[in-house]
Scaffold this motif. Structure first.
Motif, short mmCIF file in Angstrom:
data_model
loop_
_atom_site.label_atom_id
_atom_site.label_comp_id
_atom_site.label_asym_id
_atom_site.label_seq_id
_atom_site.Cartn_x
_atom_site.Cartn_y
_atom_site.Cartn_z
N ALA A 310 0.82 -1.21 0.00
CA ALA A 310 0.00 0.00 0.00
C ALA A 310 0.86 1.26 0.00
CB ALA A 310 -0.93 0.00 1.22
N ILE A 311 2.09 1.16 0.48
CA ILE A 311 3.00 2.30 0.49
C ILE A 311 3.47 2.53 -0.94
CG2 ILE A 311 5.20 3.21 1.32
CD1 ILE A 311 4.80 1.54 3.85
N GLY A 312 3.00 3.59 -1.54
CA GLY A 312 3.36 3.88 -2.92
C GLY A 312 2.65 3.01 -3.93
N GLU A 313 1.66 2.21 -3.51
CA GLU A 313 0.91 1.34 -4.42
C GLU A 313 1.89 0.57 -5.31
OE1 GLU A 313 -1.52 4.23 -6.40
OE2 GLU A 313 -2.86 4.47 -4.70
N SER A 314 2.85 -0.07 -4.68
CA SER A 314 4.08 -0.43 -5.38
C SER A 314 4.43 -1.91 -5.34
CB SER A 314 5.24 0.37 -4.78
OG SER A 314 5.41 0.02 -3.41
N GLU A 382 -7.61 -11.77 0.52
CA GLU A 382 -8.08 -12.28 1.80
C GLU A 382 -8.75 -11.17 2.59
OE1 GLU A 382 -6.08 -13.71 5.99
OE2 GLU A 382 -5.23 -14.55 4.14
N ILE A 383 -9.91 -11.45 3.10
CA ILE A 383 -10.59 -10.57 4.05
C ILE A 383 -10.77 -11.38 5.34
CG2 ILE A 383 -12.78 -9.45 4.62
CD1 ILE A 383 -11.26 -7.85 2.64
N ASN A 384 -10.24 -10.83 6.42
CA ASN A 384 -10.36 -11.53 7.70
C ASN A 384 -10.92 -10.60 8.77
OD1 ASN A 384 -8.11 -10.12 9.04
ND2 ASN A 384 -6.81 -11.26 7.61
N GLN A 385 -11.15 -11.16 9.93
CA GLN A 385 -11.84 -10.43 11.00
C GLN A 385 -10.99 -9.35 11.65
OE1 GLN A 385 -12.42 -13.04 14.51
NE2 GLN A 385 -11.21 -14.54 13.37
N PHE A 386 -9.71 -9.32 11.38
CA PHE A 386 -8.82 -8.39 12.07
C PHE A 386 -8.55 -7.11 11.28
CE2 PHE A 386 -7.43 -12.74 13.29
CZ PHE A 386 -7.92 -12.71 14.59
N GLN A 387 -8.74 -7.14 9.98
CA GLN A 387 -8.33 -6.00 9.15
C GLN A 387 -9.01 -4.70 9.55
OE1 GLN A 387 -9.20 -8.46 5.81
NE2 GLN A 387 -7.23 -8.07 4.84
N LYS A 388 -10.28 -4.78 9.88
CA LYS A 388 -11.01 -3.55 10.21
C LYS A 388 -10.52 -2.91 11.51
CE LYS A 388 -14.84 -6.21 12.20
NZ LYS A 388 -16.28 -6.54 12.04
N HIS A 389 -9.73 -3.63 12.29
CA HIS A 389 -9.19 -3.09 13.54
C HIS A 389 -7.76 -2.58 13.37
CE1 HIS A 389 -12.65 -4.78 15.58
NE2 HIS A 389 -12.39 -5.96 15.05
N ARG A 390 -7.19 -2.71 12.17
CA ARG A 390 -5.78 -2.36 11.96
C ARG A 390 -5.66 -1.12 11.10
NH1 ARG A 390 -1.73 -7.11 12.07
NH2 ARG A 390 -0.51 -5.42 11.20
N LYS A 391 -4.99 -0.10 11.63
CA LYS A 391 -4.80 1.14 10.89
C LYS A 391 -3.94 0.93 9.65
CE LYS A 391 -5.98 4.73 12.11
NZ LYS A 391 -7.23 5.49 11.80
N ASP A 392 -3.02 -0.04 9.72
CA ASP A 392 -2.13 -0.27 8.58
C ASP A 392 -2.81 -1.05 7.46
OD1 ASP A 392 -2.28 -2.63 10.03
OD2 ASP A 392 -0.21 -3.21 9.64
N GLN A 393 -4.09 -1.43 7.68
CA GLN A 393 -4.82 -2.13 6.62
C GLN A 393 -6.13 -1.43 6.29
OE1 GLN A 393 -5.01 -6.43 6.90
NE2 GLN A 393 -3.10 -6.51 8.04
N GLU A 394 -6.18 -0.14 6.51
CA GLU A 394 -7.39 0.61 6.22
C GLU A 394 -7.70 0.64 4.73
OE1 GLU A 394 -6.67 4.42 7.99
OE2 GLU A 394 -7.78 3.90 9.81
N HIS A 395 -6.70 0.37 3.90
CA HIS A 395 -6.92 0.38 2.46
C HIS A 395 -7.70 -0.85 2.00
CE1 HIS A 395 -3.30 -2.03 3.13
NE2 HIS A 395 -3.49 -2.60 1.96
N VAL A 396 -7.79 -1.88 2.83
CA VAL A 396 -8.48 -3.12 2.47
C VAL A 396 -9.93 -3.01 2.91
CG1 VAL A 396 -8.51 -5.62 2.68
CG2 VAL A 396 -6.32 -4.39 2.77
#
Length: 636
Positions: A310-314, A382-396
């Motif tokens: 996600a950093i730089g969409e790279s 992959e979509i899992n139950q933890f992503q919505k709680h993680r700031k580093d995965q807000e793009h998902v």
């Protein structure tokens, strides 16, 4: 070619109809800020203000103009199949407004015209002037080819003249190039229509100037010092990725690995491949082949997605392909399809058609829901139950969005779907080559060819020749990688055994009226393993049937998908799911891990219970509700 192929595929005709009847009017509403509870675009209004037809200020990202261009390009392709007088008049009126917004010297970019007229060409690295120009060039070419109308093409020819006067190796010109590649491939498309050598030479200049020392962007930064360019923050240049971010770290012929922003990279490589073909440059050919192999063998997801960070969409590094933190921007998959197409034109190899096929059935159309009014920018595996709680995965995101602040993906995907007939086959003097098995009717000089296919669901392919005279042409057929060991070929019901060379078989025949070619591809579902260096997928498998990659959703299989295991696919059955339109699910027996302790860590071991599992096409996930999803499954 655009006038000679009529697409008749049930699968793709539905998608093109969705684009024509749903996506185009929906995106027109978005471009005119008419979607309630959606991110405003203001893109059309910006042109009206620049043309003196409305009052107000510029709004949107620096590349907002490009959304208008891609919408026009989509309409251009769609009008061929779905004529619409009202829509045609709407585009013509919009082109008139664009022409009125253009300045006397040819300049056209509403961000700079309305917001910073004193700083034109001052920040090529960040601000997308040439990128927007490129998309309008592509729109102008497409609209001219589809309708014969030259107004937008003339507008862009005038702008290109200004760009040519501004940039080049000569003294007094800027020795620069765009931070976001796009104009390079667009100029080469324009050259195909205009045959103007200036368009070819300008594309060649931008391609070959990139990455030369001293780096242009460094000099540009120094030039900006002391000026009031507060919108540019040099303290956060390129997300810490250096000039690899723009593929400007080295001249093209010295580049060994695909790096940086994934969309920029594949747009650039697309242009390099096209240029190599046009000028017969072997060193560019070797370079682009090297970069292609680096992507598809070491940095590409099973869906055809690219851009793992996600950093730089790279791109990051070889075999770094996480499933839950990845990026896989829709535009990157579309761009990789463009790249595959140009590589296919550069040299004959079934690999390019294989990757293109992977992309059209998986990593591109996953970016839009089945009704054409919700869109993904990021396409997770992959979509899992933890992503919505993680700031580093807000793009998902679990759910496709009505519109996006950075709205490049919806119109990019729409124009790609609407233009799909351009990629099915090619004809040379002595050969017709079938690259994609998409049902269509092809009219050539003196004969026609009907291609019937029910891919991606059925492996039976039929081609029929219609002609009053004998047709002396070889017919070359790509044999997909997923079936090449079991393909059966018949000519007029007579079995043929032919060698597969470079991914194709060639039929050397004198064809008569109603001659037929039949192919039968093996469509058995299979388990796919990742390279062992992709550590996220060790001990995991994915499911593929024909060209389609499948996934599991919580809706069908319950929560905690990470506890599910697959052994083999011996009992697979196909299930029709009306809610997925033509989408077909696979049902089979798997295993669910059963926990035997409530402790965080324990030594009690685990047990497994048989369970019924349902897999759906990856492109269709998230259309029936929201929850967990995963492509890679534990191997029992």
């Amino acid at each position: 070619m655009l006038e000679t192929i009529k697409l008749t595929s049930e699968f793709w005709s539905r998608y093109q109809e969705v684009v024509s009847k749903n996506v185009i009017p929906y995106q027109w509403q978005a471009l005119n800020d008419q979607l309630p509870d959606a991110e405003p675009s203001h893109a059309v209004k910006n042109f009206e203000i620049a043309a003196g037809l409305a009052e107000g200020e510029y709004y949107g990202e620096v590349f907002q103009d490009s959304d208008v261009a891609k919408w026009i390009e989509t309409v251009a392709y769609s009008l061929r199949e779905y004529p619409n007088q009202e829509l045609s008049e709407r585009v013509d009126r919009l082109i008139e407004i664009i022409g009125q917004a253009q300045e006397e010297d040819g300049y056209l970019n509403t961000y700079y015209q309305l917001k910073h007229p004193e700083y034109k060409w001052a920040n090529l690295r960040d601000n997308h002037e040439l990128y927007c120009a490129g998309h309008f060039i592509e729109a102008a070419v497409a609209y001219y080819q589809s309708t014969g109308k030259r107004q937008l093409l003339s507008i862009m020819e005038k702008f290109v003249e200004l760009i040519q006067q501004t940039f080049g190796s000569e003294a007094g010109k800027r020795h620069g190039y765009p931070g976001h590649e796009e104009i390079e491939l667009a100029l080469l498309r324009m050259y195909d229509v205009t045959d103007n050598p200036m368009h070819l030479e300008l594309a060649k200049y931008f391609i070959e100037e990139r990455g030369k020392a001293p780096n242009y962007f460094e000099g540009e930064k120094e030039e900006r010092q002391g000026k009031d360019l507060t919108w540019n923050d040099d303290n956060h240049i390129n997300f810490g990725l250096g000039y690899e971010y723009q593929q400007a770290h080295l001249p093209i012929r010295q580049q060994e690995q695909a790096v940086g922003h994934a969309v920029r990279a594949v747009y650039y490589y697309t242009a390099v491949a096209d240029l190599a073909k046009k000028i017969g440059d072997q060193s560019l050919t070797e370079t682009v082949k090297r970069l292609w192999q680096d992507i598809v063998e070491r940095q590409m997801y099973i869906t055809g997605g690219i851009g793992s960070s996600a950093i730089g969409e790279s791109f990051t590094c070889h075999h770094d392909l996480p499933n839950d933190t990845m990026y896989c921007e829709t535009c990157a998959s579309v761009g990789l399809a463009f790249f595959a197409n140009k590589m296919q034109q550069l040299e004959l190899s079934g690999e390019y058609g294989d990757i293109f096929e992977k992309l059209i059935y998986n990593g591109t159309i996953s970016g839009m829901n089945l009704t054409g009014d919700r869109f993904f920018y990021v396409n997770p595996l992959e979509i899992n139950q933890f992503q919505k709680h993680r700031k580093d995965q807000e793009h998902v995101l679990y759910e496709r969005q009505k519109w996006l602040k950075t709205a490049c993906c919806p119109p990019n995907l729409a124009r790609f779907i609407a233009s799909l007939d351009r990629y099915i086959l090619s004809e040379e003097t002595e050969t017709i080559t079938i690259h994609q098995y998409i049902s269509c009717e092809y009219q050539s000089q003196g004969f026609s060819l009907t291609l019937q296919s029910d891919l991606p669901w059925n492996g039976a392919i039929r081609l029929t020749i219609k002609s009053k005279e004998v047709v002396k042409k070889a017919i070359r057929l790509r044999i997909p990688e997923w079936t090449k060991e079991t393909v059966q070929i018949y000519v007029n019901q007579q079995s043929k055994t032919l060698p597969i060379e470079q991914g194709y078989v060639t039929l050397e025949e004198s064809w008569q009226n109603q001659d037929t070619i039949t192919l039968e591809f093996d469509m058995s579902p299979k388990l796919i393993y990742a390279n062992q260096q992709v550590i996220e997928n060790i001990g995991k498998v994915a499911i593929q049937k024909g060209p389609v990659i499948y996934c599991l959703e919580e809706l069908d299989n319950g929560a905690d998908l990470a506890r599910l295991y697959v052994e083999e696919l011996a009992d697979v059955e196909t299930q029709e799911l009306p809610s997925l339109y033509q989408g077909k699910a696979l049902t089979f027996t798997g295993y669910r891990m059963a926990g035997n302790s409530t402790k965080m860590y324990h030594d009690k071991g685990v047990t497994f219970e048989k369970t019924a599992l349902t897999a759906v096409p990856y492109y269709a996930w998230g259309n029936r509700g929201y929850g967990e999803m995963r492509v890679w499954l534990n191997k029992y």
